[in-house]
Design a protein around this motif. Structure first.
Motif, mmCIF file in Angstrom:
data_model
loop_
_atom_site.group_PDB
_atom_site.id
_atom_site.type_symbol
_atom_site.label_atom_id
_atom_site.label_comp_id
_atom_site.label_asym_id
_atom_site.label_seq_id
_atom_site.Cartn_x
_atom_site.Cartn_y
_atom_site.Cartn_z
ATOM 1 N N GLY A 1 0.809 -1.213 0.000
ATOM 2 C CA GLY A 1 0.000 0.000 0.000
ATOM 3 C C GLY A 1 0.842 1.261 0.000
ATOM 4 N N MET A 2 2.002 1.226 0.633
ATOM 5 C CA MET A 2 2.867 2.406 0.671
ATOM 6 C C MET A 2 3.659 2.578 -0.619
ATOM 7 N N VAL A 3 4.181 1.475 -1.143
ATOM 8 C CA VAL A 3 5.049 1.544 -2.315
ATOM 9 C C VAL A 3 4.239 1.665 -3.601
ATOM 10 N N ARG A 4 3.075 1.012 -3.655
ATOM 11 C CA ARG A 4 2.178 1.011 -4.808
ATOM 12 C C ARG A 4 2.819 0.466 -6.073
ATOM 13 N N ARG A 5 3.529 -0.632 -5.927
ATOM 14 C CA ARG A 5 4.041 -1.355 -7.088
ATOM 15 C C ARG A 5 4.098 -2.830 -6.725
ATOM 16 N N ALA A 6 4.342 -3.652 -7.698
ATOM 17 C CA ALA A 6 4.301 -5.093 -7.481
ATOM 18 C C ALA A 6 5.428 -5.538 -6.548
ATOM 19 N N LEU A 7 5.057 -6.375 -5.573
ATOM 20 C CA LEU A 7 6.024 -6.927 -4.631
ATOM 21 C C LEU A 7 5.830 -8.436 -4.557
ATOM 22 N N PRO A 8 6.892 -9.173 -4.324
ATOM 23 C CA PRO A 8 6.715 -10.613 -4.096
ATOM 24 C C PRO A 8 6.090 -10.851 -2.727
ATOM 25 N N ALA A 9 5.192 -11.817 -2.656
ATOM 26 C CA ALA A 9 4.473 -12.077 -1.403
ATOM 27 C C ALA A 9 5.200 -13.074 -0.513
ATOM 28 N N LEU A 10 6.140 -13.802 -1.051
ATOM 29 C CA LEU A 10 6.771 -14.872 -0.279
ATOM 30 C C LEU A 10 7.845 -14.450 0.720
ATOM 31 N N PRO A 11 8.772 -13.577 0.406
ATOM 32 C CA PRO A 11 9.938 -13.397 1.284
ATOM 33 C C PRO A 11 9.614 -13.006 2.721
ATOM 34 N N ILE A 12 8.736 -12.048 2.920
ATOM 35 C CA ILE A 12 8.467 -11.583 4.281
ATOM 36 C C ILE A 12 7.742 -12.659 5.074
ATOM 37 N N SER A 13 6.741 -13.285 4.471
ATOM 38 C CA SER A 13 5.986 -14.327 5.165
ATOM 39 C C SER A 13 6.850 -15.539 5.476
ATOM 40 N N ILE A 14 7.668 -15.951 4.542
ATOM 41 C CA ILE A 14 8.536 -17.104 4.773
ATOM 42 C C ILE A 14 9.579 -16.776 5.835
ATOM 43 N N PHE A 15 10.110 -15.554 5.817
ATOM 44 C CA PHE A 15 11.071 -15.150 6.841
ATOM 45 C C PHE A 15 10.440 -15.212 8.227
ATOM 46 N N PHE A 16 9.252 -14.601 8.372
ATOM 47 C CA PHE A 16 8.563 -14.646 9.663
ATOM 48 C C PHE A 16 8.223 -16.083 10.049
ATOM 49 N N GLY A 17 7.782 -16.876 9.078
ATOM 50 C CA GLY A 17 7.429 -18.264 9.366
ATOM 51 C C GLY A 17 8.613 -19.068 9.866
ATOM 52 N N LEU A 18 9.756 -18.928 9.211
ATOM 53 C CA LEU A 18 10.951 -19.653 9.652
ATOM 54 C C LEU A 18 11.457 -19.145 10.997
ATOM 55 N N MET A 19 11.413 -17.834 11.183
ATOM 56 C CA MET A 19 11.858 -17.273 12.452
ATOM 57 C C MET A 19 10.974 -17.758 13.608
ATOM 58 N N PHE A 20 9.656 -17.740 13.411
ATOM 59 C CA PHE A 20 8.742 -18.208 14.445
ATOM 60 C C PHE A 20 8.872 -19.713 14.638
ATOM 61 N N TYR A 21 9.125 -20.457 13.560
ATOM 62 C CA TYR A 21 9.260 -21.909 13.681
ATOM 63 C C TYR A 21 10.440 -22.264 14.583
ATOM 64 N N PHE A 22 11.605 -21.713 14.263
ATOM 65 C CA PHE A 22 12.792 -22.071 15.042
ATOM 66 C C PHE A 22 12.723 -21.535 16.473
#
Length: 109
Positions: free
Chosen positions: A68-89
């Motif tokens: 919403g801030m940048v208003r251009r296409a962003l990949p959806a995976l990196p942030i979610s996967i980073f948080f997921g792995l961090m929370f997993y470990f």
């Protein structure tokens, strides 16, 4: 003449960008693989599984805020996967043993 009008309408429809954002099927596959791997490796420990799920939802929210801030296409995976792995470990090696000790000592929070 009719074909020219139809072609112009098709071009106008293609040029209009819909509001909002879309997630591809691959994103959901990676999210489900992470939660499934957490469920398999933790032998069904709900603390780890739920923390991975919550982390993915948090990552999607952060991605949508940045989108919403940048208003251009962003990949959806990196942030979610980073948080997921961090929370997993962190939940596997810190939170789950702590909850096990509390359950053994019958301490309820």
């Amino acid at each position: 003449q009719r074909r020219e009008g139809e072609q112009e309408e098709e071009e106008e429809e293609e040029q209009e960008e819909p509001r909002g954002f879309k997630l591809g099927l691959g994103d959901f596959i990676f999210y489900s693989i992470l939660v499934g791997k957490a469920a398999h490796d933790s032998n069904g420990d709900w603390v780890i599984i739920s923390s991975c799920f919550v982390a993915i939802v948090i990552g999607l929210c952060v991605t949508s805020l940045i989108l919403g801030m940048v208003r251009r296409a962003l990949p959806a995976l990196p942030i979610s996967i980073f948080f997921g792995l961090m929370f997993y470990f962190s939940s596997r090696f810190l939170l789950s043993p702590f909850v096990s000790v509390l359950a053994t000592a019958q301490v309820f929070i």
